[in-house]
Design a protein around this motif. Structure first.
Motif, mmCIF file in Angstrom:
data_model
loop_
_atom_site.group_PDB
_atom_site.id
_atom_site.type_symbol
_atom_site.label_atom_id
_atom_site.label_comp_id
_atom_site.label_asym_id
_atom_site.label_seq_id
_atom_site.Cartn_x
_atom_site.Cartn_y
_atom_site.Cartn_z
ATOM 1 N N ASP A 177 38.242 57.925 60.927
ATOM 2 C CA ASP A 177 39.373 57.839 59.986
ATOM 3 C C ASP A 177 38.937 57.506 58.555
ATOM 4 O OD1 ASP A 177 42.061 58.387 60.088
ATOM 5 O OD2 ASP A 177 42.660 56.284 60.110
ATOM 6 N N LEU A 205 38.615 76.536 57.333
ATOM 7 C CA LEU A 205 37.779 75.791 58.261
ATOM 8 C C LEU A 205 36.315 76.115 57.947
ATOM 9 C CD1 LEU A 205 39.054 74.014 60.470
ATOM 10 C CD2 LEU A 205 38.317 75.708 62.121
ATOM 11 N N GLN A 246 38.062 70.817 58.079
ATOM 12 C CA GLN A 246 39.277 71.524 57.681
ATOM 13 C C GLN A 246 39.576 71.121 56.237
ATOM 14 O OE1 GLN A 246 42.898 70.474 59.782
ATOM 15 N NE2 GLN A 246 43.577 72.593 59.729
ATOM 16 N N ARG A 281 37.874 63.316 55.947
ATOM 17 C CA ARG A 281 38.113 62.191 56.855
ATOM 18 C C ARG A 281 37.569 62.538 58.242
ATOM 19 N NH1 ARG A 281 43.655 60.769 59.830
ATOM 20 N NH2 ARG A 281 43.613 63.006 60.110
ATOM 21 N N THR A 326 37.561 62.765 62.033
ATOM 22 C CA THR A 326 38.613 62.685 63.051
ATOM 23 C C THR A 326 38.068 62.642 64.483
ATOM 24 O OG1 THR A 326 38.841 65.087 63.094
ATOM 25 C CG2 THR A 326 40.328 63.883 61.619
ATOM 26 N N GLY A 327 36.793 63.014 64.675
ATOM 27 C CA GLY A 327 36.262 62.958 66.043
ATOM 28 C C GLY A 327 35.017 63.802 66.218
ATOM 29 N N LYS A 343 33.954 66.506 63.681
ATOM 30 C CA LYS A 343 35.141 67.135 63.103
ATOM 31 C C LYS A 343 35.756 66.265 62.015
ATOM 32 C CE LYS A 343 37.627 70.062 65.484
ATOM 33 N NZ LYS A 343 38.517 70.641 66.517
ATOM 34 N N ASP A 385 38.807 66.364 58.598
ATOM 35 C CA ASP A 385 39.902 67.103 57.975
ATOM 36 C C ASP A 385 40.220 66.553 56.589
ATOM 37 O OD1 ASP A 385 41.421 64.855 58.434
ATOM 38 O OD2 ASP A 385 42.798 65.788 59.861
#
Lengths: 184, 131
Positions: B61, B80, B89, B108, B110-111, B120, B122
């Motif tokens: 985050d 993307l 993203q 940020r 996200t995982g 990942k 976004d």
């Protein structure tokens, strides 16, 4: 000679395998909760999925934090209070298309498929059976769509009484994928 | 009587205003935040793939700057960006980029996607080059 045939078979089979897998990193999962008090919608446009045409195996993975809500406050509550996305950052599905033989890959068109597998949300895994549609477009494009319902309580997502009336007991989930051939 | 009503009305009005603001508060703007970590693409991938839980508890985050060469551009709106072991993203209205470009993106975390073994992120924004 034997060696030549063997290497030919290996090359050929690996080429076939390479062509039979499809992928996307930009799949869409949308969910929708409707009650007389409030309608809530969230969209994630960066869902990953891999489909193996030869075996029917299909997998999805979605980051919970990437679901976007209209209201920032709802998004915050969704992540912090319900989905606990710091602890359970991902939702996953791993399963199989059970009627893959009914899809004619050489003829463009819509084919109804049955998908069975394990859906993991909020660290809880449940067996699910879902009906979906494959749209065979051409050799380089396959679209897939599915709609199903999820009960938050099945995944141990607790909803406080104070907002209980605002969140549907069953959440509608829509999956939209546009696959491309996976070349490795 | 007036002495009691006035404070009560003021408290109710202030509470309503705060409630209204909270309900309509704007979405987080990662672009305006300062990146707290800076990585090369593979470096970030290694950190998350080797020890996801501890790395994500610190960086999840959070705004991160990640640099690398663009391997692929995907998605309906070409938003993307795939680097080496990292997928970002982008936010809307980012400068045009091409496959092969070396970019630095603030985004940020996200995982970690274990289907493709990729980090990942976004809400990405392409950072200007330091020249």
């Amino acid at each position: 000679m034997r060696l030549l045939i063997l290497s030919l078979i290996i090359t050929l089979s690996s080429t076939l395998n390479a062509q039979s897998k499809w992928f996307t990193r930009s799949g869409q999962i949308k969910f929708y909760s409707s009650t007389p008090v409030e309608d809530i919608e969230a969209i994630n446009n960066s869902v990953s999925s891999v489909l193996d045409q030869a075996t029917g195996n299909i997998q999805f993975s979605a980051e919970i934090k990437s679901f976007v809500f209209e209201k920032a406050l709802m998004q915050e509550h969704f992540n912090e209070n319900y989905m606990e996305s710091d602890e359970y950052p991902q939702a996953k599905f791993a399963g199989k298309i059970t009627n893959m033989n009914e899809v004619d890959w050489s003829t463009p068109g819509d084919y109804e498929v049955m998908i069975e597998g394990k859906l993991t949300i909020h660290g809880e895994t449940q067996e699910v059976k879902v009906k979906g549609t494959f749209r065979v477009v051409d050799a380089s494009s396959l679209k897939a769509k599915a709609e199903f319902k999820v009960k938050p309580e099945d995944y141990k997502i607790s909803i406080p009484d104070i907002v209980r009336e605002k969140i549907a007991k069953e959440i509608s989930v829509t999956v939209n994928m546009e696959y491309k051939p996976l070349k490795r | 009587m007036k002495k009691i009503i006035f404070p009560i009305v003021s408290v109710v009005l202030v509470a309503a205003a705060i409630g209204y603001y909270m309900f309509n508060k704007p979405h987080r703007d990662v672009a305006s935040e300062r990146a707290i970590y800076t990585f090369e693409d593979q470096q970030l991938n290694q950190l998350l793939s080797k020890n996801f839980d501890s790395a994500f508890s610190v960086m999840g985050d959070q705004p991160i700057e990640v640099s690398g060469e663009i391997k692929s551009i995907e998605g309906d709106h070409n938003n993307l960006i795939v680097l080496n072991g990292v997928v970002v993203q982008l936010q809307d209205n980012q400068p045009a980029v091409l496959i092969g470009d070396h970019v630095t993106i603030k985004a940020r975390l996200t995982g970690f996607d274990d289907l493709f073994m990729e980090a990942k992120l976004d809400q990405g924004t392409i950072q200007p080059k330091n020249e």
